[in-house]
Design a protein around this motif. Sequence first.
Motif, PDB file in Angstrom:
ATOM      1  N   LYS A  15      11.210  -0.013  -0.776  1.00 24.26           N
ATOM      2  CA  LYS A  15      12.123   0.814  -1.947  1.00 24.26           C
ATOM      3  C   LYS A  15      13.476  -0.144  -2.043  1.00 24.26           C
ATOM      4  O   LYS A  15      13.918  -0.580  -0.962  1.00 24.26           O
ATOM      5  CB  LYS A  15      12.506   2.103  -1.870  1.00 24.26           C
ATOM      6  CG  LYS A  15      11.400   3.094  -1.600  1.00 24.26           C
ATOM      7  CD  LYS A  15      11.683   4.446  -1.230  1.00 24.26           C
ATOM      8  CE  LYS A  15      10.500   5.105  -1.024  1.00 24.26           C
ATOM      9  NZ  LYS A  15      10.584   6.302   0.133  1.00 24.26           N
ATOM     10  N   GLU A  51      12.683  -1.837 -14.724  1.00 26.61           N
ATOM     11  CA  GLU A  51      11.925  -2.881 -14.141  1.00 26.61           C
ATOM     12  C   GLU A  51      12.486  -3.764 -13.287  1.00 26.61           C
ATOM     13  O   GLU A  51      13.693  -3.809 -13.246  1.00 26.61           O
ATOM     14  CB  GLU A  51      11.448  -3.798 -15.436  1.00 26.61           C
ATOM     15  CG  GLU A  51      10.326  -5.047 -14.995  1.00 26.61           C
ATOM     16  CD  GLU A  51      10.006  -5.759 -16.214  1.00 26.61           C
ATOM     17  OE1 GLU A  51       9.206  -5.420 -17.035  1.00 26.61           O
ATOM     18  OE2 GLU A  51      10.709  -6.660 -16.341  1.00 26.61           O
ATOM     19  N   PHE A  79       7.962  -5.112 -10.780  1.00 24.32           N
ATOM     20  CA  PHE A  79       7.505  -3.919 -10.738  1.00 24.32           C
ATOM     21  C   PHE A  79       8.293  -2.799 -11.775  1.00 24.32           C
ATOM     22  O   PHE A  79       9.524  -2.955 -11.845  1.00 24.32           O
ATOM     23  CB  PHE A  79       7.910  -3.295  -9.253  1.00 24.32           C
ATOM     24  CG  PHE A  79       7.463  -4.142  -8.303  1.00 24.32           C
ATOM     25  CD1 PHE A  79       8.614  -5.009  -7.362  1.00 24.32           C
ATOM     26  CD2 PHE A  79       6.118  -4.366  -7.793  1.00 24.32           C
ATOM     27  CE1 PHE A  79       8.070  -5.933  -6.480  1.00 24.32           C
ATOM     28  CE2 PHE A  79       5.854  -5.209  -6.720  1.00 24.32           C
ATOM     29  CZ  PHE A  79       6.860  -5.889  -5.906  1.00 24.32           C
ATOM     30  N   ASP A  80       7.425  -1.840 -12.165  1.00 25.46           N
ATOM     31  CA  ASP A  80       8.189  -0.599 -12.883  1.00 25.46           C
ATOM     32  C   ASP A  80       8.204   0.107 -11.711  1.00 25.46           C
ATOM     33  O   ASP A  80       7.818   0.568 -10.893  1.00 25.46           O
ATOM     34  CB  ASP A  80       6.861   0.010 -13.877  1.00 25.46           C
ATOM     35  CG  ASP A  80       6.344  -0.735 -15.114  1.00 25.46           C
ATOM     36  OD1 ASP A  80       5.245  -0.965 -15.385  1.00 25.46           O
ATOM     37  OD2 ASP A  80       7.491  -1.619 -15.406  1.00 25.46           O
ATOM     38  N   MET A  81       9.690   0.690 -11.883  1.00 29.66           N
ATOM     39  CA  MET A  81      10.207   1.551 -10.908  1.00 29.66           C
ATOM     40  C   MET A  81      11.060   2.571 -11.449  1.00 29.66           C
ATOM     41  O   MET A  81      11.415   2.522 -12.726  1.00 29.66           O
ATOM     42  CB  MET A  81      11.056   0.643  -9.883  1.00 29.66           C
ATOM     43  CG  MET A  81      10.479  -0.502  -9.341  1.00 29.66           C
ATOM     44  SD  MET A  81      11.169  -1.183  -8.011  1.00 29.66           S
ATOM     45  CE  MET A  81      10.054  -0.246  -6.489  1.00 29.66           C
ATOM     46  N   GLU A  91      12.029   3.353  -6.783  1.00 24.90           N
ATOM     47  CA  GLU A  91      10.737   3.570  -5.963  1.00 24.90           C
ATOM     48  C   GLU A  91       9.799   2.998  -7.198  1.00 24.90           C
ATOM     49  O   GLU A  91       9.932   3.331  -8.335  1.00 24.90           O
ATOM     50  CB  GLU A  91      10.711   4.955  -5.763  1.00 24.90           C
ATOM     51  CG  GLU A  91      11.520   5.406  -4.801  1.00 24.90           C
ATOM     52  CD  GLU A  91      11.720   7.043  -4.517  1.00 24.90           C
ATOM     53  OE1 GLU A  91      10.997   7.460  -3.677  1.00 24.90           O
ATOM     54  OE2 GLU A  91      12.520   7.598  -5.230  1.00 24.90           O
ATOM     55  N   LYS A  92       8.464   2.630  -6.837  1.00 27.45           N
ATOM     56  CA  LYS A  92       7.499   2.399  -7.707  1.00 27.45           C
ATOM     57  C   LYS A  92       6.866   3.450  -8.333  1.00 27.45           C
ATOM     58  O   LYS A  92       7.097   4.630  -8.128  1.00 27.45           O
ATOM     59  CB  LYS A  92       6.209   1.730  -6.712  1.00 27.45           C
ATOM     60  CG  LYS A  92       6.653   0.318  -6.405  1.00 27.45           C
ATOM     61  CD  LYS A  92       5.576  -0.534  -5.906  1.00 27.45           C
ATOM     62  CE  LYS A  92       5.819  -1.781  -5.361  1.00 27.45           C
ATOM     63  NZ  LYS A  92       6.759  -2.043  -4.268  1.00 27.45           N
ATOM     64  N   SER A  93       7.191   3.417  -9.716  1.00 27.64           N
ATOM     65  CA  SER A  93       6.828   4.758 -10.296  1.00 27.64           C
ATOM     66  C   SER A  93       5.142   4.504 -10.829  1.00 27.64           C
ATOM     67  O   SER A  93       4.613   5.315 -11.314  1.00 27.64           O
ATOM     68  CB  SER A  93       7.681   4.567 -11.809  1.00 27.64           C
ATOM     69  OG  SER A  93       7.386   3.389 -12.524  1.00 27.64           O
ATOM     70  N   SER A  94       4.570   3.413 -10.882  1.00 24.97           N
ATOM     71  CA  SER A  94       3.109   3.393 -11.377  1.00 24.97           C
ATOM     72  C   SER A  94       2.123   3.670 -10.181  1.00 24.97           C
ATOM     73  O   SER A  94       2.730   3.229  -9.127  1.00 24.97           O
ATOM     74  CB  SER A  94       2.728   2.106 -12.146  1.00 24.97           C
ATOM     75  OG  SER A  94       3.108   1.068 -11.218  1.00 24.97           O
TER      76      SER A  94
END
Length: 145
Positions: free
Chosen positions: A63, A90, A98-100, A142-145
Amino acid sequence: MSEYIPSTAKWVREQVELYEGSGGTQGTTLKESGLPVIIVTHRGRKSGAIRKTPLMRAVDDGKYILVASMGGAPKNPVWYYNLKADPNVEIRDETNVFDMRVREISDSNEKQRLWDIAVAAYPPYQEYQDKTDRAIPVFIAEKSS
Ligand code: F42
């Protein structure tokens, strides 16, 4: 599709252009420090425009720790309010994007733990905090996907 409005700070705008224009292979460090930088793409809370903010890279267990230091200025950077308004961002870390989702850390123990990791990654953060009464905000992404 909202428009991208570059930072009003020339050196910042230019770093974003080099970083993204090279697909994350150039402009990925903070000037002479050689320390790694990420790009946070977020939404302007009033304009709805796309905003891009380089920040130092500090990572805890995959993260990203985002530190709204603004060099220890008395006021929070404007991007702080954008992230509070829309936590979906992003993050570009060199060639990875990363989408976060971000959240501000309010628990003092957790904030201290993350702060220590961030200072280890970029020691000047401690000098910035020492020179201002503002409690420098810390987010975790944090990664959302
Ligand atoms: N800043 C940090 O705080 N921490 C870091 O670790 C950090 C590292 C770093 C590394 C490389 C680099 O090039 C810059 C670095 N910076 C770091 C600086 C960071 O990228 C930002 O430039 C700085 O934190 C200031 O952010 P800011 O969002 O206050 O930027 C200002 C200058 C800005 O762009 N203002 C715009 C303007 O037109 O005045 C407004 C931007 C905006 O988001 N507007 C909102 C909208 O809706 O579009 C409205 C905001 C509102 O509520 O009024």
